[in-house]
Structure formats: structure tokens, C-alpha cells
Scaffold this active site. Structure first.
Site, PDB file in Angstrom:
ATOM      1  N   ALA A  36      55.615  73.301  42.439  1.00  0.00           N
ATOM      2  CA  ALA A  36      54.844  73.456  41.201  1.00  0.00           C
ATOM      3  C   ALA A  36      54.145  72.164  40.794  1.00  0.00           C
ATOM      4  CB  ALA A  36      55.757  73.944  40.081  1.00  0.00           C
ATOM      5  N   ASN A  94      64.236  59.726  40.423  1.00  0.00           N
ATOM      6  CA  ASN A  94      65.582  59.454  39.920  1.00  0.00           C
ATOM      7  C   ASN A  94      65.958  57.978  40.020  1.00  0.00           C
ATOM      8  OD1 ASN A  94      66.222  59.027  42.614  1.00  0.00           O
ATOM      9  ND2 ASN A  94      67.325  60.937  42.870  1.00  0.00           N
ATOM     10  N   TRP A 496      71.340  64.475  34.157  1.00  0.00           N
ATOM     11  CA  TRP A 496      70.362  65.204  34.978  1.00  0.00           C
ATOM     12  C   TRP A 496      70.938  65.604  36.330  1.00  0.00           C
ATOM     13  CZ3 TRP A 496      68.895  60.397  32.673  1.00  0.00           C
ATOM     14  CH2 TRP A 496      68.324  60.561  31.412  1.00  0.00           C
ATOM     15  N   HIS A 497      72.205  66.071  36.303  1.00  0.00           N
ATOM     16  CA  HIS A 497      72.891  66.521  37.505  1.00  0.00           C
ATOM     17  C   HIS A 497      73.273  67.995  37.399  1.00  0.00           C
ATOM     18  CE1 HIS A 497      74.373  62.124  38.408  1.00  0.00           C
ATOM     19  NE2 HIS A 497      73.067  62.269  38.551  1.00  0.00           N
ATOM     20  N   ALA A 531      71.169  72.420  44.606  1.00  0.00           N
ATOM     21  CA  ALA A 531      72.406  72.095  43.891  1.00  0.00           C
ATOM     22  C   ALA A 531      72.998  73.288  43.163  1.00  0.00           C
ATOM     23  CB  ALA A 531      72.150  70.957  42.900  1.00  0.00           C
ATOM     24  N   ASN A 543      71.859  63.891  44.277  1.00  0.00           N
ATOM     25  CA  ASN A 543      70.775  63.875  45.259  1.00  0.00           C
ATOM     26  C   ASN A 543      71.300  63.897  46.694  1.00  0.00           C
ATOM     27  OD1 ASN A 543      67.978  63.746  45.971  1.00  0.00           O
ATOM     28  ND2 ASN A 543      68.234  61.588  46.451  1.00  0.00           N
TER      29      ASN A 543
END
Length: 583
Positions: A36, A94, A496-497, A531, A543
Site C-alpha cells: 500500500a 523501526n 509497535w510489536h 507476526a 522484526n
């Protein structure tokens, strides 16, 4: 763009780029990778993305999904939840951490029904991802696409060195290698970085050679609106690209859009909790109650302070986090190494961020798993609704509270108290997020505030107490456990995991969404590989585990292709023999 492919990969992030590179190795297979966000041409990667300091990338709204928010809780209002929207996904913006978690994390995956995902079976794929520039041996790869290095103590600024001394004063030993033996101790952070430049999957896996393959198409600024089905067989995807809607057929579709967007696409397409879909007016293709459920995040809490001038980031190495410490809380039955504490020497890209240091603690192995991704509307143009549910288990509140007290003790140590002032509970609230966004206005504001912070001591004290701090003084928090717990609930944040929303598990597990190869239960020609299929979040930045998952499943898929090619000639020979015998 062709209308028919063997594989359509939805999402060009840490998993999708790996899959595209590996599957397109087979020249007879046509692969479409849809992303996107914007492309990252290898000869024109923005300096902010290449930079060792990642704050100018992950605070740039041009690289994010605008409008994605986490639902409010009893303790805090709704807030923006940042997720990458760019080729390479999170690996392009990240913090560049490249760690794996504990061997026990993956043994737990297998215990939860993900057959073949225990530590000894995933380690070869961790090794396959990397070229470790510092260490060799059975735990490290030396020929993989991702270069991994550490910034060792001789290159640490004064603040990081003081954090290390504070860890030593608490009895922690120095570990050279974060990805070595998984024991408690402090260490240099392992980074996906070479020569002071970020190494992302967009550059490491989608090399010029890979991008030049005639059987690989990379379509950026292309959004998948829904999956297409014939019964319960996924036949392709509907795309929105350059203002147009078009359909693409595929022999197999692979969702790699991340733990928020992968379940959202499935829900819009009729795969998920049947009652929720029916209530939304979405025709049910396959009722799977686990889609979007079981969301997990690493909850964190931060304690910040002013860093005296001589101890801030300096020198050629710009990365802001040099030192971490893994420790065992001993609380609530958590496993060994269930907590991580980081020394952050620079908290943002701007001048104020250069003057504020942070101790950040997060729970490696949270118990809370009640978050979810749901739909407010089946319209693909509307964002899914996200509930993080990070502190739904009181044991996680207890561990963060204990971590905060430990951080306060570290700040009070002789090493850190000598170089820092004005400690305060820090939160990533809306005010901090707004001033952290890259803009000329924010640069001017923070330049002025930073000059004042370095001015007279009375002015600095006033600014910390009346402008910067938005919680009670540290002493008040430490003296009142109930007050501290309340502010931890209010000020804790995810890192942000987000994970586990389409988790792997056995076919008879009602909450499982995929099997051990990422295939969606009860649906043909559809996989999820990112994930979201983690059975439980590992004790690591996500990551490296995500790349490992993509490598392992891609290897299995390539094996299937080889076996299919072997079987076809064998079947043809058998048929010819049968015909000859009949004659």
C-alpha cells in the site's frame, strides 16, 4: 500488471519482501507483491530511512498509516497507533533492533500447537536471515541477507556508560552478545545495520537482481480491498491501484499485511467470527472465531531525565540506544528473562530529545492476550478498530510497577545521578507525539525549549516541573503504590510489536486460524505469513522473528514446488506405462 499469478503476496513488509524474494527464485513461478505504501528505489532511498538514528523515519507521517488508532480504555483516551506503510514495512522505519527472544519462547510455540516451531527447528532460519558481523558459531549466521552488528562500550556516550555502571551496581553481568546464550545481564544492542546505515528487507532481500526478475512484479501504492472466493477456495484479490479497482487471480494468496491489516482483510472478506460478520452484513465464507483475537503487545513504561551536556550522543555513531539489560522479575510465574530494560540516550530527533535520556522497561513475555482487531465497517477505506488490551492481566501491571521501581533505583545510583537531573515518569501521549512529528514548526519550538533547558538551573527546574512533567513527582509516586499503579496504567505504551491475531495452532483448536505452514484452517489457497501467526509474542523485537517465520514457510513452499515438479513427470510416466500395458 498481469491478471493471473501463481502467488499474490499482500503486504510488502518484513515478511512479504522475504516471500517475494524467495518464491521468485523459482523461474517458472509468477509472483505479485502488493504494497500500500511507496516504493524505495535502491538508488534513491531517503537519508532519513538509511540513517542509523531511526527517529526521523518512524516519526515521519509519510511512512505511516494515517488515521489508524487504538481504542480508548478506562485509563486513557483513544490514541494513534503507528504502523509502517512503505516497502519494507517496519524494517524500513523501526529502531533496527535485531534480536530473537529466548529459546523457550519457541518451545512454547510448539506446545501451543505450532508443530515444528520449537527452538532447534527455527534456529536454522534465524541463522539463514543474517550475516553477523561480530560473532560466529552455532548461534549465528554468516551468509544471510541482513547484516547484524553491535555498538560496543568503547563507542558509548557518557549516558550509556553510566547506565551500564548502574546495571553493574545492581549485580548484572556484562554479556557481549545479546543473541548468544539467553541469560540475564546487560549487553550492546544487536542492530540490523552496516556502515552506519539501516539494513531493511527492502534493500537486503529486494536487491537489484531480485527486482530484475521477469517473474516478479512489485506493485506499490496498491491496496488490497478484499479476497475473492469460489466457495471456500481463495481465487485471488481485488486491488485498488492508481484510483482504479481491478481483480487479479492467483493459485495462492498470502496475507503478509501485519497483525492489524491481515485479520482486517480476512474479516472484510468473510473469514472470522461468524456472529460478528453476520452482524456487519458480511457474507460468511468460513467461520473462524480466532481471526483478529488474541492480540498481544509488549507493554512498556519509561522514566526520563535531563542529561548534562557532556554525556549526550556524540561521535560518528548516531544510534540512540546502545545498551540493554535482560532480567527475570520473579513475578507471577513469568519465565526467565521476562523483562527488558533499555538505556535511551536520545528520545527524539529534535533538540529537546537530545537533552532527555530515558530508561525504558518492557515486558518480554506478557500474560495479557485480550486485545483484538475488529471492524466498524466492512468498507476497505475505513480503518479497523484496534484494542491493544496490554494490561488486562494484573500480573503485567505488577511487573511494570516493579520495573519502574528498579529504574528509579538505577537513576538514584551514583553513576546516573552524577550526570542526570529532574527525573520524571514519561509517557508517549498525544502531546509528545504531536511535537515529535517532523515539521519546521516543531523544530523551531524544540530549538527554543532546548536552549532554555540548557540555560539557568532555576529556569530548567521550572520547565521540568511546570511544562514537561505531566505526572506527580517521582518521590510521590514511589511513596504511594496505588498512585504509581494508576499512573503506570495511564502512561504505559506499546512498542509497535502487535502480534498473534491469526495465530498458528492445531485444526481442533477453536481459537487457531492457521496451521503450522500458515494455511488458513478450512480455506483453500490462502495463507497468512507475518507476526499475526505467532502463537504467543516472543521476548524480542518482532522484526527478526517475522523474517524468520517468512524464511521458514517460504522454504516449505519451495519444497512443495520441487515435489510437485518431481511428481508430474512420475505421474506422466505411470500413465504412459498403464496405457501401454492396457494396449
Amino acid at each position: 500488471m498481469h491478471s493471473d499469478y501463481d502467488y499474490v503476496i499482500v503486504g510488502g513488509g518484513s515478511a512479504g519482501c522475504v516471500l517475494a524474494a524467495r518464491l521468485s527464485q523459482s523461474p517458472g513461478v509468477r509472483v505479485l507483491l502488493c504494497e500500500a505504501g511507496q516504493d524505495l528505489p535502491l538508488d534513491n532511498i531517503p537519508p532519513s530511512i538509511l540513517d542509523s538514528y531511526p527517529g526521523t523515519a518512524y516519526l515521519n507521517p509519510n511512512f505511516m498509516w494515517a488515521g489508524l488508532r487504538a481504542r480508548p480504555t478506562a485509563d486513557r483516551p483513544a490514541g494513534k497507533y503507528d504502523q509502517a506503510r512503505i516497502l519494507g514495512g517496519g524494517s524500513s522505519i523501526n529502531g533496527q533492533f535485531f534480536n530473537r527472544g529466548a529459546p523457550a519462547d519457541y518451545d512454547e510455540w510448539e506446545r501451543r500447537g505450532a508443530a515444528g516451531w520449537r527452538w532447534d527447528t527455527v534456529l536454522p532460519y534465524f541463522r539463514k536471515t543474517e550475516t553477523d558481523l561480530d560473532f560466529d558459531g552455532d548461534l549465528h549466521g554468516k551468509a544471510g541477507p541482513i547484516q547484524v552488528r553491535r555498538i560496543f562500550p568503547e563507542q558509548w556516550p557518557g549516558h550509556a556508560k553510566a547506565v551500564a555502571k548502574a546495571f553493574e551496581s545492581q549485580g548484572f553481568k556484562y554479556l557481549e552478545d545479546q543473541n548468544g546464550a539467553f541469560t540475564d545481564g546487560y549487553f550492546p544492542i544487536a542492530l540490523s545495520n552496516k556502515d552506519e546505515k539501516r539494513v531493511s528487507v527492502a534493500t537486503a532481500y529486494l536487491t537489484a537482481e531480485v527486482r530484475g526478475r521477469r517473474n516478479l512484479t512489485i506493485a506499490t501504492e496498491t491496496t488490497v480491498t478484499r479476497l475473492m472466493f469460489d466457495g471456500t477456495t481463495c481465487t485471488g484479490v481485488e486491488l485498488h491501484t492508481r484510483g482504479q479497482i481491478e481483480s487479479v487471480r492467483a493459485r495462492e494468496v498470502i496475507l503478509s499485511a501485519g497483525a492489524i491489516h491481515s485479520p482486517a482483510i480476512m474479516l472484510r472478506s468473510g473469514i472470522g467470527p461468524g456472529d460478528e460478520l453476520a452482524g456487519m452484513g458480511v457474507p460468511v465464507v468460513k467461520a473462524l472465531r480466532g481471526v483478529g483475537k488474541n492480540l498481544m503487545e509488549h507493554p512498556s513504561i519509561a522514566l526520563a531525565s535531563y542529561i548534562k551536556r557532556a554525556h549526550r550522543i556524540s561521535g560518528p555513531t548516531r544510534h540512540h540506544i546502545r545498551v540493554g539489560c535482560r532480567y527475570s522479575s520473579g513475578i507471577g510465574g513469568g519465565p526467565s528473562g521476562d523483562m527488558l530494560m533499555l538505556g535511551v540516550t536520545k528520545t527524539s530527533w529534535h533538540a529537546v530529545g537530545e537533552r532527555i535520556g530515558t530508561l525504558l522497561t518492557y515486558i518480554n513475555n506478557p500474560f495479557s492476550a485480550s486485545g483484538e482487531v475488529t471492524l466498524d465497517s466492512p468498507d476497505w477505506r475505513q480503518f479497523p478498530s484496534v484494542s491493544l488490551g496490554m494490561l488486562s492481566d494484573e500480573r503485567d501491571v505488577e511487573r511494570l510497577t516493579d520495573g519502574f521501581v528498579r529504574m528509579a533505583a538505577l537513576l538514584a545510583s551514583s553513576a546516573l545521578s552524577a550526570i542526570t537531573e529532574h527525573p520524571f515518569l514519561a509517557s508517549y501521549g498525544e502531546k509528545v507525539r504531536q511535537i515529535g512529528m517532523l515539521s519546521k514548526r516543531n523544530k523551531v519550538l524544540t530549538d527554543v525549549l532546548a536552549a532554555c533547558l540548557d540555560g539557568p538551573a532555576p529556569l530548567r527546574k521550572f520547565l521540568f516541573e511546570k511544562v514537561i512533567r505531566d505526572a506527580p513527582p517521582l518521590g510521590d509516586l514511589l511513596q504511594d503504590p496505588a498512585l504509581l499503579r494508576g499512573h503506570i496504567r495511564k502512561s504505559s505504551a506499546g512498542v509497535w510489536h502487535v502480534s498473534c491475531t491469526c495465530r498458528m495452532g492445531a485444526a481442533n483448536d477453536p481459537g487457531a486460524v492457521t496451521d503450522a505452514e500458515g494455511r488458513v484452517h478450512g480455506v483453500q489457497q490462502l495463507r497468512v505469513v507475518d507476526a499475526s501467526i505467532f502463537p504467543v509474542i516472543p521476548g524480542a523485537n518482532t522484526n527478526a522473528p517475522t523474517i524468520m517465520v517468512a524464511e521458514k514457510i517460504a522454504a516449505g513452499m519451495l519444497g512443495e514446488l520441487v515435489n510437485a515438479k518431481i511428481r508430474k513427470p512420475a505421474l506422466a510416466m505411470a500413465a504412459n506405462s498403464a496405457m501401454a500395458a492396457h494396449s
